[in-house]
Design an enzyme around this catalytic site. Structure first.
Site, short mmCIF file in Angstrom:
data_model
loop_
_atom_site.label_atom_id
_atom_site.label_comp_id
_atom_site.label_asym_id
_atom_site.label_seq_id
_atom_site.Cartn_x
_atom_site.Cartn_y
_atom_site.Cartn_z
N SER A 17 0.91 -0.98 0.21
CA SER A 17 0.14 0.02 0.28
C SER A 17 1.11 1.18 -0.19
CB SER A 17 -1.15 0.06 1.04
OG SER A 17 -1.66 0.99 1.58
N TYR A 38 -1.58 -1.09 10.51
CA TYR A 38 -1.73 -1.34 9.24
C TYR A 38 -0.01 -0.48 8.38
CZ TYR A 38 -4.03 -1.52 4.47
OH TYR A 38 -3.60 -1.57 3.44
N LYS A 89 2.63 -3.17 5.52
CA LYS A 89 2.49 -3.04 4.56
C LYS A 89 4.10 -2.29 3.84
CE LYS A 89 -2.00 -3.92 2.89
NZ LYS A 89 -1.85 -4.80 2.48
P1 NAP Z 1 -12.20 -5.66 -0.28
O1 NAP Z 1 -12.40 -5.25 -1.56
O2 NAP Z 1 -12.48 -5.42 0.89
O3 NAP Z 1 -11.65 -7.18 -0.45
C1 NAP Z 1 -11.72 -7.93 0.56
C2 NAP Z 1 -11.29 -10.13 -0.30
O4 NAP Z 1 -10.35 -10.45 0.92
C3 NAP Z 1 -12.37 -10.11 -0.44
O5 NAP Z 1 -12.81 -11.45 -1.56
C4 NAP Z 1 -12.77 -10.36 1.28
O6 NAP Z 1 -13.40 -12.05 0.88
C5 NAP Z 1 -10.85 -11.71 1.01
N1 NAP Z 1 -10.73 -11.90 3.14
C6 NAP Z 1 -10.87 -10.96 4.00
N2 NAP Z 1 -10.14 -11.60 4.49
C7 NAP Z 1 -9.10 -12.31 4.78
C8 NAP Z 1 -8.38 -13.58 4.46
N3 NAP Z 1 -8.11 -13.94 5.98
N4 NAP Z 1 -8.32 -14.72 4.17
C9 NAP Z 1 -8.36 -15.25 2.50
N5 NAP Z 1 -9.51 -14.12 2.39
C10 NAP Z 1 -9.50 -12.97 3.12
O7 NAP Z 1 -10.55 -5.42 -0.25
P2 NAP Z 1 -9.09 -4.28 -1.37
O8 NAP Z 1 -9.65 -3.07 -0.80
O9 NAP Z 1 -9.43 -4.89 -2.88
O10 NAP Z 1 -7.85 -5.27 -0.49
C11 NAP Z 1 -7.00 -5.69 -1.26
C12 NAP Z 1 -5.73 -5.88 -0.73
O11 NAP Z 1 -5.54 -4.24 -1.03
C13 NAP Z 1 -5.18 -4.94 0.44
O12 NAP Z 1 -4.51 -6.13 0.67
C14 NAP Z 1 -4.84 -4.03 1.05
O13 NAP Z 1 -4.46 -3.85 1.90
C15 NAP Z 1 -4.79 -3.30 -0.22
N6 NAP Z 1 -4.96 -2.15 -0.71
C16 NAP Z 1 -5.94 -1.74 -0.25
C17 NAP Z 1 -6.65 -0.35 -0.94
C18 NAP Z 1 -7.10 0.57 -0.78
O14 NAP Z 1 -7.64 1.21 -1.46
N7 NAP Z 1 -8.99 -0.04 -0.97
C19 NAP Z 1 -5.23 0.62 -1.14
C20 NAP Z 1 -3.50 -0.51 -1.12
C21 NAP Z 1 -3.88 -0.86 -0.75
P3 NAP Z 1 -14.06 -12.62 2.55
O15 NAP Z 1 -14.88 -12.04 2.88
O16 NAP Z 1 -15.17 -13.62 1.48
O17 NAP Z 1 -12.80 -14.01 3.11
#
Ligand code: NAP
Length: 278
Positions: free
Chosen positions: A169, A182, A186
């Protein structure tokens, strides 16, 4: 003169070894590759699975909830992507092993791992965060990323190489207020990328990382659903909008492709121009 001799031999060399190596479209194809993407039933993980699948890879999607897995599998099948799904909470060793075993049984090998899962159970002043919070965040975000890698590497070696991509991130470069633990987790992934790359290069495995800015997913909804926060946040952006999951998925697929064959130990920031490093 010496210069003329040098020029002549250089031009001869160019004629026999054209510099622009002929790159055809098939080099960006991932046909025949098998890709595990963790936490891939929504958001960035799902977009990564989609991008890899569109390029011909067989993708293995997973998350904690079976209903989410079923939905993601149906969505990708509807786009003619070869896909297999299973539940896997990446925080549990037995479930990580199940994911790998199922992939081997159904797909015959592993070429790509996208370690995307992360949790954030804590918002607030970092000095108020507890041991439980740190255990949970470091265990899921960092330790499981390493242990997933350790599980898949022997199988990539059997295929003659592979690719690992971690999802970090922008907060890994510049800790976000209220997201201290968090953010630190990262930052650790940036280090993990660097720590693994030299070792795994010997097995023809590249290890890279993406550091997204704010991307429109459920995970970040507290940010983008609040107009005041967004107005303030947009001041940091060159591109004045938040990102879409597909804009991360494409970069992940690029890193896994032959077009990135000389990139390893690298993190690509995909932030719309947030100033987080030179
Ligand atoms: P998201 O849309 O909320 O999706 C999260 C996914 O993770 C869902 O499929 C969820 O499904 C699954 N999940 C949650 N906990 C889990 C676990 N313990 N084991 C396996 N699966 C799990 O999240 P996202 O924003 O795409 O985030 C994905 C990654 O991107 C993360 O590493 C986050 O830190 C990073 N990131 C996101 C952003 C942003 O702005 N969105 C920015 C920087 C980095 P279930 O509920 O069925 O488990």
């Amino acid at each position: 003169s010496q210069r003329r001799v040098m020029l002549r031999s250089l031009s001869k060399c160019l004629r026999t070894n054209p510099v622009g190596v002929q790159r055809n479209m098939s080099q960006s194809s991932l046909a025949g590759k098998v890709a595990i993407v963790t936490a891939s039933t929504d958001g960035i993980g799902l977009a990564a699975a989609q991008a890899l699948g569109k390029r011909g890879a067989h993708v293995v999607v997973s998350s904690r909830k079976q209903t989410n897995v079923d939905k993601a599998v149906a969505l990708l099948q509807g786009q003619n992507i070869q896909v297999t799904g299973t539940t896997c909470n990446v925080g549990e060793g037995k479930e990580r092993e199940k994911l790998v075993q199922m992939t081997l049984e159904k797909c015959g090998g592993i070429d790509i791992l996208v370690s995307n899962a992360a949790v954030n159970p804590f918002f607030g002043n970092i000095m108020d965060s507890t041991e439980d919070v740190w255990d949970k965040i470091l265990s899921v975000n960092v330790k499981s990323s390493f242990l997933m890698t350790k599980l898949v590497v022997p199988h990539m070696e059997k295929r003659g190489g592979g690719n690992v991509v971690f999802v970090s991130s922008v907060a890994g470069y510049q800790p976000m207020q209220a997201l201290g633990p968090y953010s630190v987790s990262k930052t650790a992934l940036l280090g993990l990328t660097r720590a693994l790359a030299p070792d795994l290069a010997q097995s023809n495995i590249r290890v890279n990382c993406v550091a997204p800015g704010v991307i429109k997913t459920r995970f970040s909804s507290a940010l983008w659903q609040n107009e005041d926060i967004m107005d303030e946040f947009k001041k940091q952006l060159s591109i004045k909008r938040i990102g879409e999951p597909e804009e991360i998925g494409g970069v992940i697929a690029f890193l896994c492709s032959d077009e990135a064959s000389y990139i390893t130990g690298e993190t690509i920031t995909v932030t719309g121009g947030i100033n987080c490093r030179l």
